[in-house]
Design an enzyme around this catalytic site. Structure first.
Site, short mmCIF file in Angstrom:
data_model
loop_
_atom_site.label_atom_id
_atom_site.label_comp_id
_atom_site.label_asym_id
_atom_site.label_seq_id
_atom_site.Cartn_x
_atom_site.Cartn_y
_atom_site.Cartn_z
N LEU A 366 3.79 -66.97 2.58
CA LEU A 366 2.73 -66.37 1.77
C LEU A 366 2.37 -67.30 0.61
O LEU A 366 3.16 -68.15 0.20
CB LEU A 366 3.17 -65.01 1.25
CG LEU A 366 3.41 -63.96 2.35
CD1 LEU A 366 4.06 -62.71 1.79
CD2 LEU A 366 2.10 -63.61 3.06
N THR A 397 5.77 -71.74 -1.40
CA THR A 397 6.14 -72.40 -2.65
C THR A 397 6.04 -71.40 -3.79
O THR A 397 4.95 -70.93 -4.11
CB THR A 397 5.24 -73.61 -2.93
OG1 THR A 397 5.29 -74.48 -1.80
CG2 THR A 397 5.71 -74.35 -4.16
N LYS A 472 10.87 -79.22 -3.54
CA LYS A 472 9.47 -79.19 -3.08
C LYS A 472 8.52 -79.49 -4.24
O LYS A 472 7.54 -80.21 -4.09
CB LYS A 472 9.15 -77.83 -2.47
CG LYS A 472 7.67 -77.55 -2.20
CD LYS A 472 7.09 -78.44 -1.12
CE LYS A 472 5.59 -78.24 -0.94
NZ LYS A 472 5.22 -76.89 -0.53
#
Length: 605
Positions: A366, A397, A472
Site C-alpha cells: 500500500l 515504504t 530502503k
C-alpha cells in the site's frame, strides 16, 4: 511446470524463426547457422578443438565433421597446438577472417531489423529481456556433482577460492594460518565435496564434513566464480551442502566467515542461518553461523498467500507470484480485474477479513501509512482480529517509527510481522528484478524469503524491524537525487539548444550509466511521462527521508531540496506523472526567473 514448459517452447519457436535459424543458408550465406556458430566461436584468436566442443556441447565426431566442412571452404585450418602436439587447435584463414567480418555485419543488420520497428521503450525492454534470458539459460546449464576433493577440477576450484579470499581479505589470505580441512574429511563417510561446473569448467564449490562432530556438519570452501555471481549459484551450493549434511546424519550445519565477504553474509542470513557465538578458533573469521536441519530451520513457505494492493508495483508483483505457482488471493481498495491473474486462477476476496480468513501469509503493498491504517484497522474487529496466527509481510515504504509500532502491534496480537520494502519501479517489478530489504525475526524471515524469490532478483536480510525500511530510505536518498539530477541535466541541455538524444547516448556510454539512468533517459528523450514511479510517491518518500533524518540528527541537504521540489510538482498537478516529469517543475522555475522573479538558486548580496 507445464505452463512454464509451454511458454518456453513457444519462445523457442518464435526466436528460431525470427533469427533465421531454420534456414539452410543462414544470413544468405552458403551454410547453415550451425557452421556459422563454429566460425564465431573460433574467432580471430582461434581455439583448441576440445574447448570448442565443450563450449558448444558437441561430441567429437560431429565437431570433426563441422570443422572438415569449414576446412573444405578454405575458412579454417586445424593444426597441432604449438604448446602441445597432442592438442588440436582451430584457427581462421585470411578468408575465414574476412567471412567472419561479413557475418558480424549481417548479424548486426538482422538485429537492427528486429529493433528498428519498436519504440525506444520496447527496444530497452527487449534488450533487458534478452539479458535476463541469457542469464537464466546460463544458470540452467550449471550442474552440481560430488567429486573427489583431490581431483584436478576440485583443486582448481579450491585454488580459485583461495585467490578470491586473498583478494578480499585485509592483509590477504595465507592458507597455512587457517584451520586445516584434510581431503579425507571431505570424503565419505565423513563428508562430501560438491563441484559446480559450466560446460566442464569449474565455477563453484563447497565442502561438507562431520569429521569433528557427527551431529554438526561444517561447511567449508564455499566459492562462486565472480563472473557468475547473481545467478543464484551460491544459494544452490548452500542448499546442496545442507542436503549432503542431512544425508551424513547431521542435524545442524555450521560455518564461519570473514567480515569482508558481505555477499556471503547476506546469503547466509537470507538462507535462515542465525549468527552464534564462536565455535572454533578460525583466525580469519569474524562471524559464525548455524542452522538447524530439523524443526524450525527448514520450514516450507505457507501455501495460502494473500496480496493487498494492486497498484503500479503491486499488480506485476502479484502476477509474478501467481505465475510461479503460489496459490494467491488478492484484494484492492479500488476493485480491479486483471486478465492475467484471473487466467492463472487467482481468487479475488470481497473484503479484507475474507482475504485474511483464507490466508496464512499476507503481502501488503500500500502507498502509505494512511492506507495501511484504512485497510488493516478499518475492518470489523480491527487489526488484532485480522492478524492473529498470520504473517504480515509489508512491502510498502513507511516511516521507520510507524513500521516498528505496527510490528509490535501485530506481534502483540499473536501474529508475525516482516518488512520487505523493495527498490525498483514498475518495469523491474514486471521482470522480477526488484531488490528486497527484509527485516524481522529470523524464523519468520526464513518462511517469507522463498515467497519473495519470484518477485526479486535479490533479497537481503537487514536485521530487526525497522532496519529494512530504513535501508530502503537510504537507497531512495540516492535514487531521488540521481533522477532529479538527470532531469535537470536534460533541462540544462534543452535551454542550450542541445540534442537530447546525443545527451542520452553520451550518458549511456559513460561511467554514470546504470539500469535506472538508461530507463529514465529513454523516457526523457521520448517525452514519455507515464508513471513507473509517480511524482506523488517520490514526494512521500522524500518526506519520510527528511523526517527520519531529523529524528536521527542526520544532515540530508539534497533530500531536503528534493522534498520541496517534488512538493511543488504535486501542487502543480503533476503528481501522477513519472518522476522524470520533475523536469516540468524545474523548467517552470526557470520561466519564473526569466519573468523577473528573484532567482532563489543564487545567494543574495
Amino acid at each position: 511446470m507445464e505452463p512454464r514448459i509451454q511458454t518456453i517452447r513457444a519462445f523457442n519457436r518464435v526466436v528460431t524463426e525470427r533469427l533465421g535459424a531454420l534456414q539452410d543458408r543462414y544470413l544468405s550465406r552458403d551454410r547453415p547457422l550451425s557452421l556459422d556458430r563454429v566460425l564465431w566461436e573460433i574467432g580471430d584468436d582461434g581455439i583448441e578443438v576440445r574447448e570448442l566442443r565443450s563450449r558448444l556441447g558437441l561430441d567429437s565426431g560431429y565437431a570433426s565433421r563441422q570443422l572438415r566442412a569449414l576446412e573444405q571452404e578454405g575458412l579454417v585450418v586445424v593444426t597441432p597446438s604449438e604448446h602441445d602436439s597432442r592438442v588440436r587447435r582451430a584457427t581462421l584463414t585470411p578468408a575465414g577472417r574476412a567471412e567472419l567480418a561479413v557475418l558480424n555485419r549481417l548479424s548486426d543488420d538482422l538485429v537492427d531489423t528486429i529493433l528498428d520497428p519498436l519504440t525506444e521503450r520496447q527496444r530497452d525492454e527487449l534488450v533487458a529481456a534478452a539479458a535476463t534470458v541469457r542469464r537464466l539459460f546460463t544458470a540452467s546449464e550449471i550442474t552440481i556433482t560430488t567429486v573427489d576433493p583431490a581431483s584436478d577440477a576440485a583443486r582448481s576450484a579450491v585454488d580459485a577460492y583461495r585467490r578470491t579470499l586473498d583478494d578480499r581479505f585485509d592483509g590477504g589470505f595465507h592458507p597455512e594460518r587457517s584451520l586445516p580441512t584434510a581431503d579425507d574429511a571431505l570424503r565419505p563417510p565423513y563428508g562430501r565435496f560438491l563441484l559446480a561446473t559450466l560446460k566442464d569448467r569449474p565455477v563453484g564449490c563447497v565442502g561438507v564434513t562431520t569429521a569433528d562432530d557427527p551431529a554438526a556438519a561444517a561447511i567449508r570452501r564455499l566459492w562462486v566464480s565472480p563472473e557468475l555471481r547473481g545467478l543464484g549459484l551460491g544459494r544452490r551450493l548452500l542448499d546442496a551442502a545442507e542436503d549432503a549434511a542431512a544425508s551424513l546424519g547431521a542435524s545442524v550445519v555450521r560455518l564461519e566467515t570473514n567480515r569482508s565477504l558481505t555477499e556471503a553474509i547476506g546469503l547466509y542470513r537470507a538462507a535462515g542461518y542465525d549468527e552464534v557465538v564462536p565455535f572454533n578458533d578460525e583466525p580469519y573469521a569474524h562471524h559464525w553461523f548455524a542452522k538447524q536441519l530439523t524443526g524450525g530451520g527448514t520450514e516450507t513457505p505457507p501455501g495460502r498467500v494473500g496480496f493487498i494492493g494492486l497498484g503500479i508495483m503491486g499488480l506485476p508483483m502479484a502476477r509474478r507470484l501467481v505465475h510461479s505457482g503460489v496459490p494467491l488471493t488478492v484484494w484492492n481498495r479500488t476493485p480491479k480485474t486483471d486478465d492475467e491473474l484471473v487466467s492463472a486462477g487467482t481468487r479475488t476476496a470481497a473484503t479484507v477479513p475474507e482475504l485474511f480468513a483464507g490466508c496464512d501469509t499476507v503481502f501488503v503493498m500500500l502507498r502509505d501509512a494512511a492506507a495501511v491504517d484504512q485497510v488493516l484497522r478499518g475492518a470489523p474487529g480491527g487489526l488484532a482480529h485480522l492478524v492473529a496466527g498470520r504473517t504480515i509481510a509489508n512491502m510498502g515504504t513507511l516511516s521507520p517509527e510507524y513500521a516498528k509500532a505496527l510490528a509490535d502491534e501485530v506481534e502483540s496480537a499473536g501474529g508475525h510481522y516482516v518488512e520487505a520494502p523493495v527498490s525498483g519501479s514498475r518495469r523491474p517489478a514486471e521482470d522480477g528484478n526488484l531488490v528486497a530489504m527484509v527485516a524481522g525475526r529470523p524464523d519468520v524471515v526464513r518462511r517469507v524469503v522463498p515467497l519473495l524469490d519470484p518477485m526479486c532478483a535479490r533479497v537481503t536480510t537487514c536485521g530487526p524491524v525497522p532496519s529494512g525500511i530504513t535501508m530502503k530510505l537510504a537507497v531512495n536518498v540516492f535514487l531521488i537525487a540521481l533522477v532529479t539530477g538527470l532531469a535537470e541535466a536534460f533541462h540544462f541541455a534543452d535551454r542550450h539548444g542541445l540534442d537530447p538524444r546525443l545527451l542520452r547516448d553520451i550518458l549511456d556510454a559513460g561511467q554514470m550509466s546504470s539500469p535506472i539512468s538508461r530507463v529514465k533517459t529513454a523516457k526523457l528523450v521520448a517525452g514519455d511521462l507515464t508513471a513507473q514511479a509517480a511524482i506523488s510517491d517520490v514526494h512521500t518518500n522524500s518526506e519520510l527521508i527528511v523526517d527520519a533524518a531529523v529524528s536521527a540528527g542526520a544532515a540530508v541537504p539534497l533530500s531536503d531540496l528534493c522534498r520541496a521540489l517534488y512538493a511543488d510538482a504535486v501542487r502543480r498537478g503533476d503528481g501522477a506523472l513519472d518522476m522524470v516529469g520533475i523536469l516540468r517543475t524545474i523548467a517552470a522555475g526557470q520561466r519564473t526567473i526569466a519573468a523577473g522573479q528573484p532567482d532563489r538558486s543564487r545567494p543574495e548580496g
